[in-house]
Design an enzyme around this catalytic site. Structure first.
Site, PDB file in Angstrom:
ATOM      1  N   SER A 178       1.173  -1.187  -0.386  1.00 60.78           N
ATOM      2  CA  SER A 178      -0.634   0.357   0.158  1.00 60.78           C
ATOM      3  C   SER A 178       1.009   1.502  -0.489  1.00 60.78           C
ATOM      4  CB  SER A 178      -1.125   0.016   1.354  1.00 60.78           C
ATOM      5  OG  SER A 178      -0.379   0.459   1.991  1.00 60.78           O
ATOM      6  N   LYS A 179       0.365   2.418  -0.558  1.00 60.63           N
ATOM      7  CA  LYS A 179       1.117   3.399  -0.028  1.00 60.63           C
ATOM      8  C   LYS A 179       2.081   3.723   1.219  1.00 60.63           C
ATOM      9  CE  LYS A 179       0.185   6.466  -3.694  1.00 60.63           C
ATOM     10  NZ  LYS A 179       1.437   6.968  -4.236  1.00 60.63           N
ATOM     11  N   ARG A 180       1.713   2.642   2.313  1.00 56.30           N
ATOM     12  CA  ARG A 180       2.951   3.023   3.236  1.00 56.30           C
ATOM     13  C   ARG A 180       3.867   2.947   3.314  1.00 56.30           C
ATOM     14  NH1 ARG A 180      -1.333  -0.470   5.804  1.00 56.30           N
ATOM     15  NH2 ARG A 180       0.961  -1.840   4.931  1.00 56.30           N
TER      16      ARG A 180
END
Ligand code: GLU
Length: 498
Positions: free
Chosen positions: A260-262
């Site tokens: 994910s963007k994390r």
């Protein structure tokens, strides 16, 4: 059909069914690539179907971006939106007539039933189940309604959904990646096929469309494995053979959670913008759950197509390693023919305002020399502009980086050396001896003749020419700048460094 020869000669038909609801996720790219390679390696057909049933979240821009992204990766499809094919239309939202027909059929056969439970009742049911720490599920209260009552209430306009009547027993999904996966029907809810609004759900339409399009193999992300028993049951209810399934392992971030963007960028566009070469992106995606021989990490698409088999895909999550990706990128750049590399960095030089594509074309040789000097050093196309910045600055105010200036100032006789060297350059040029190799060798001889150490000339000279503390060969810098600009820069440095 002449335009679809592959579809005509084979029963092997795979597809990618993206939902156009956002950016082009790398997971989608990998799924597309694996399906495409499977078809291409076996003379099968690869179909693109846009699953835009979620009308509120689907956008035309997202669809266009997905098509463009896949094309950019070198993935082509035999049937799909725009190009058509024997099973048109290829946009799910345009296929609702067929979906309605199947819904009526499922209701008629008794495999489906209308459920009139209100959203409030369902909310209460869920809350009560959650309070008892049970998995929320429908209590099947409308299952036992007689067909007469159901027809009467529907005719009276009472809102309802269409649910699948999940029988007792179990479904075994024969997965080509994961082996047999058993699902006890006690864990499969009487799932909704058509909502109160009349909108059909993903699990329902995906089966309708895969049947219509004669899809033989469904390869998709592992997150869809839980949906598969529902879909297999529907195939059975419709008297159709289910396709073969293969669920690709999740792509995990460095934190071992779903990518994910994390932990980094997830959109293809982000990597293109950063200047990862296409070959590196494709190569890296191939490695997300598949390996050529456990050793060779660098290979081209043709090799992937030749060797890819769904049964070789790993079950375990594929950890997305940004360092390896960057390394692959640099490795790809180092192996690129210089002409191709100049083409790839052109948009980045343009964006930096250093040159237009036409100017680059007009001074092709010069730009090839400029770029070649950095080919070994950059890992991304986007790193190039900063490294060649000095060559686009005015001679009188080249930016001196602190370290470069500090190095230059260490040498007391810098002005004198620079002035003498400038004179020497003029002589070399007049003698017609101005190649990079001759200059590099000549400079060293120049230093030795004067019994100096190399830095005594090279550090002030590097600061004068590029303002940087390190970088490409100085002979290379001089030939790139030419005699006049080199001398102008030396002159300016004598003033500026004192
Ligand atoms: N629209 C679904 C997705 O994008 C497709 C899943 C499938 O391939 O069945 O995840």
């Amino acid at each position: 059909m002449d335009s679809h020869p592959r579809a005509a000669v084979t029963d092997l038909r795979v597809r990618i069914a993206p939902s156009p609801t956002g950016t082009v996720h790398l997971g989608l790219c990998r799924t597309a690539l694996f399906n495409w390679a499977y078809a291409r390696g076996r003379g099968g057909a690869f179909i693109l179907r846009v699953e835009d049933t979620d009308r509120t979240r689907s956008t035309a821009e997202s669809e266009a971006a997905i098509l463009e992204g896949l094309r950019w990766l070198g993935i082509d499809w035999d049937e799909g939106p725009g190009i058509g094919g024997p099973h048109e239309p290829y946009r799910q939202s345009e296929r609702s007539e067929g979906h309605e027909r199947v819904a009526a059929q499922v209701l008629e056969s008794g495999h489906g039933y209308r459920c009139f439970c209100t959203p409030e009742r369902l909310d209460e049911l869920r809350a009560a189940q959650e309070a008892r720490k049970e998995t929320p599920r429908y209590d099947q209260s409308c299952r036992s309604l007689s067909r007469e009552e159901s027809d009467r209430r529907a005719a009276a306009g009472e809102p309802h959904v269409l649910r699948f009547r999940v029988p007792e027993g179990e479904t075994v999904v024969r997965d080509l990646v994961r082996g047999d996966v058993r699902f006890d029907h006690g864990e499969v809810d009487d799932w909704i096929m058509v909502r109160r609004t009349g909108a059909a759900t993903y699990n329902f339409v995906v089966v309708c469309d895969d049947i219509d399009m004669r899809i033989s193999h469904v390869f998709r992300g592992e997150e869809h494995l839980v949906n598969t028993p529902k879909q297999v049951l529907l195939y059975g209810a419709l008297g159709e053979e289910a396709p073969a399934f293969g669920h690709l392992p999740l792509m995990l971030g460095t934190d071992r959670k779903k990518l994910s963007k994390r932990t980094g960028d997830t959109a293809l566009g982000d990597y293109i913008a950063k200047g990862y070469p296409r070959e590196a992106i494709v190569n890296f995606l191939c490695l997300q759950g598949w390996a050529l021989d456990g050793e060779t990490e660098v290979f081209d698409t043709a090799t992937f197509v030749k060797h890819f088999d769904i049964t070789d895909v790993q079950k375990a999550g594929a950890v997305f390693d940004p360092k390896k990706f960057l390394w692959l990128s640099g490795d790809t750049i180092r192996r690129m023919p210089i002409g191709e590399l100049v083409g790839e960095v052109t948009p980045f030089l343009e964006a930096a305002g250093y040159a237009t594509a036409a100017e680059i074309e007009g001074r092709r040789e010069w730009f090839e020399q400029l770029v070649a000097g950095e080919q070994e050093r950059i890992e991304l196309f986007s790193e190039l502009p900063a490294r060649v910045r000095p060559f686009f600055e005015a001679d009188a105010d080249v930016t001196y980086e602190e370290a470069a200036e500090k190095n230059a100032r260490k040498h007391e006789d810098r002005a004198e050396h620079l002035a003498q060297f400038s004179g020497w350059l003029e002589e070399r040029s007049a003698a017609g001896d101005f190649s990079t190799e001759a200059l590099s060798a000549g400079m060293k001889a120049w230093v030795k003749e004067r019994e100096l150490k190399f830095p005594a000339l090279f550090q002030p000279l590097r600061c004068a020419l590029t303002g940087m503390a390190g970088g490409r060969d100085l002979g290379d810098c001089i030939t790139l700048l030419g005699l006049e600009r080199t001398r102008a820069r030396i002159e300016a440095a004598i003033q500026r460094l004192g």
